[in-house]
Design a protein around this motif. Structure first.
Motif, mmCIF file in Angstrom:
data_model
loop_
_atom_site.group_PDB
_atom_site.id
_atom_site.type_symbol
_atom_site.label_atom_id
_atom_site.label_comp_id
_atom_site.label_asym_id
_atom_site.label_seq_id
_atom_site.Cartn_x
_atom_site.Cartn_y
_atom_site.Cartn_z
ATOM 1 N N SER A 29 86.865 9.552 -9.442
ATOM 2 C CA SER A 29 85.537 9.292 -9.986
ATOM 3 C C SER A 29 84.439 9.936 -9.158
ATOM 4 C CB SER A 29 85.280 7.782 -10.064
ATOM 5 O OG SER A 29 85.060 7.236 -8.780
ATOM 6 N N ASP A 32 82.595 12.768 -10.808
ATOM 7 C CA ASP A 32 81.501 12.337 -11.675
ATOM 8 C C ASP A 32 80.293 11.936 -10.834
ATOM 9 O OD1 ASP A 32 82.668 12.325 -14.474
ATOM 10 O OD2 ASP A 32 84.143 11.099 -13.424
ATOM 11 N N LEU A 35 78.395 14.936 -9.752
ATOM 12 C CA LEU A 35 77.635 15.482 -10.871
ATOM 13 C C LEU A 35 76.245 14.877 -10.893
ATOM 14 C CD1 LEU A 35 77.271 16.945 -13.627
ATOM 15 C CD2 LEU A 35 78.317 14.938 -14.694
ATOM 16 N N HIS A 36 76.174 13.561 -10.682
ATOM 17 C CA HIS A 36 74.881 12.877 -10.771
ATOM 18 C C HIS A 36 74.079 13.004 -9.490
ATOM 19 C CE1 HIS A 36 75.793 11.245 -14.715
ATOM 20 N NE2 HIS A 36 77.005 11.013 -14.257
ATOM 21 N N ARG A 94 74.926 11.496 -20.641
ATOM 22 C CA ARG A 94 75.535 11.518 -19.314
ATOM 23 C C ARG A 94 75.992 10.139 -18.831
ATOM 24 N NH1 ARG A 94 71.130 14.734 -17.970
ATOM 25 N NH2 ARG A 94 70.428 13.363 -16.306
ATOM 26 N N SER A 97 79.915 9.598 -18.078
ATOM 27 C CA SER A 97 80.296 10.134 -16.776
ATOM 28 C C SER A 97 79.831 9.217 -15.656
ATOM 29 C CB SER A 97 79.704 11.537 -16.584
ATOM 30 O OG SER A 97 79.896 12.001 -15.270
ATOM 31 N N PHE A 98 78.600 8.711 -15.769
ATOM 32 C CA PHE A 98 78.068 7.810 -14.748
ATOM 33 C C PHE A 98 78.880 6.522 -14.686
ATOM 34 C CE2 PHE A 98 75.061 4.606 -13.160
ATOM 35 C CZ PHE A 98 74.661 5.218 -11.981
ATOM 36 N N ARG A 100 82.070 6.197 -15.390
ATOM 37 C CA ARG A 100 83.328 6.498 -14.702
ATOM 38 C C ARG A 100 83.128 6.535 -13.198
ATOM 39 N NH1 ARG A 100 84.048 9.972 -19.165
ATOM 40 N NH2 ARG A 100 83.208 11.755 -18.007
ATOM 41 N N PHE A 101 82.011 7.096 -12.779
ATOM 42 C CA PHE A 101 81.683 7.132 -11.355
ATOM 43 C C PHE A 101 81.556 5.726 -10.790
ATOM 44 C CE2 PHE A 101 77.527 6.929 -8.910
ATOM 45 C CZ PHE A 101 78.113 7.019 -7.667
#
Length: 297
Positions: A29, A32, A35-36, A94, A97-98, A100-101
């Motif tokens: 994770s 992800d 990414l943020h 988004r 994805s957040f 999952r993080f």
């Protein structure tokens, strides 16, 4: 990526991986998460000084008036100019994805029971509720990962003892947990009264002082003399300076010091009864109802 702390500088042209990079490989994770942490904060930082100059350095920010929204306003994206950062992320697709993080616990150091015990906190004495007691209410607890860690450590706890409250609850763990909808940002009170523990993990750092106090007061009003509020947050130190800045520019939130927690607690009718602020990893702040002069609560 060096600016994000993912690698260590060896010389002007050479970098090597560090423990954060190794953690990213071990925890899927984290990809992800990166990414943020390499998009939203960089975007907000680009407009930070511009907003401060244009507003005669007006600070602190309001949660929907941070450099994040100011940047969208300047480029003509008016639809995002007044939305909360999470709403913007949702509109842009988004949030999966957040989520999952967040589910992967990037940055967490062990399970909640093991972690708080390593800080010197006597969790066993807190988890002494009877079978019909609501033992833990996890506010903003995602899909209930922390409550499942508690249940694994204290297998006598049943579904009825563990309450997960979320704005948009995912019911994937509803066989093991009692799941409730609660939007603590609206005017509704905390409906679970007298639980043994009200737990908030990385919730307050997203909130301004006024919004944090508003939530804290709601929880305090629901607490009984035997109740505790457990706040799981990183310490306000040099290790988490970038996170502190990120919370400010994205949400008008902040990481708080011992002094700041005690100030908020006093305003909410609470007192800090335990605190631990490790250099790295999540710290812990316990609050209880503040006794009155005659001993009542």
């Amino acid at each position: 990526m060096a600016g994000l702390g993912l690698v260590d500088l060896v010389d002007d042209t050479t970098y090597r991986v560090n423990v954060i990079t190794a953690h990213m490989v071990a925890v899927p994770s984290s990809l992800d998460g990166m990414l943020h942490f390499s998009t939203e904060p960089v975007w907000a930082a680009a407009f930070l000084m511009k907003q401060l100059r244009d507003t005669n350095f007006k600070y602190p920010f309001q949660e929907n008036k941070t450099p994040t929204q100011y940047g969208y306003k300047l480029i003509g994206e008016e639809r995002f100019a007044n939305q909360h950062t999470y709403s913007i992320m949702h509109s842009q697709g988004r949030m999966p994805s957040f989520s999952r993080f967040m589910e992967g616990k990037f940055g967490k150091f062990g399970t909640m029971p093991d972690r708080v015990k390593s800080l010197g906190y006597d969790l066993d004495s807190v988890m002494n509720g009877k079978a019909d007691d609501i033992v833990v209410v996890d506010i903003g607890g995602g899909r209930g990962e922390m409550l499942l860690e508690v249940k694994a450590a204290y297998p006598h706890l049943k579904k009825e003892n563990l309450v997960l409250q979320e704005f948009q609850p995912d019911r994937v763990n509803e066989d093991d947990l009692t799941i409730q909808h609660w939007d603590f940002k609206d005017d509704s009170p905390e409906t679970v009264k007298g639980a043994l523990v009200y737990s908030l993990t990385h919730i307050y750092h997203n909130l301004s002082d006024l919004e944090a106090l508003r939530l804290m007061k709601k929880v305090a009003d629901a607490m009984a003399p035997h109740s505790t509020m457990l706040i799981h947050e990183f310490a306000k130190n040099s290790t988490y300076g970038k996170m502190h800045a990120t919370m400010i520019t994205l949400y008008a939130g902040r990481i708080r010091s011992s002094r700041e927690w005690k100030q908020l607690a006093a305003l909410a009718g609470l007192e800090v009864t335990f605190e631990a602020y490790p250099v790295a990893g999540e710290g812990l702040v316990e609050m209880r109802k503040l006794p009155t002069a005659n001993g009542a609560v």
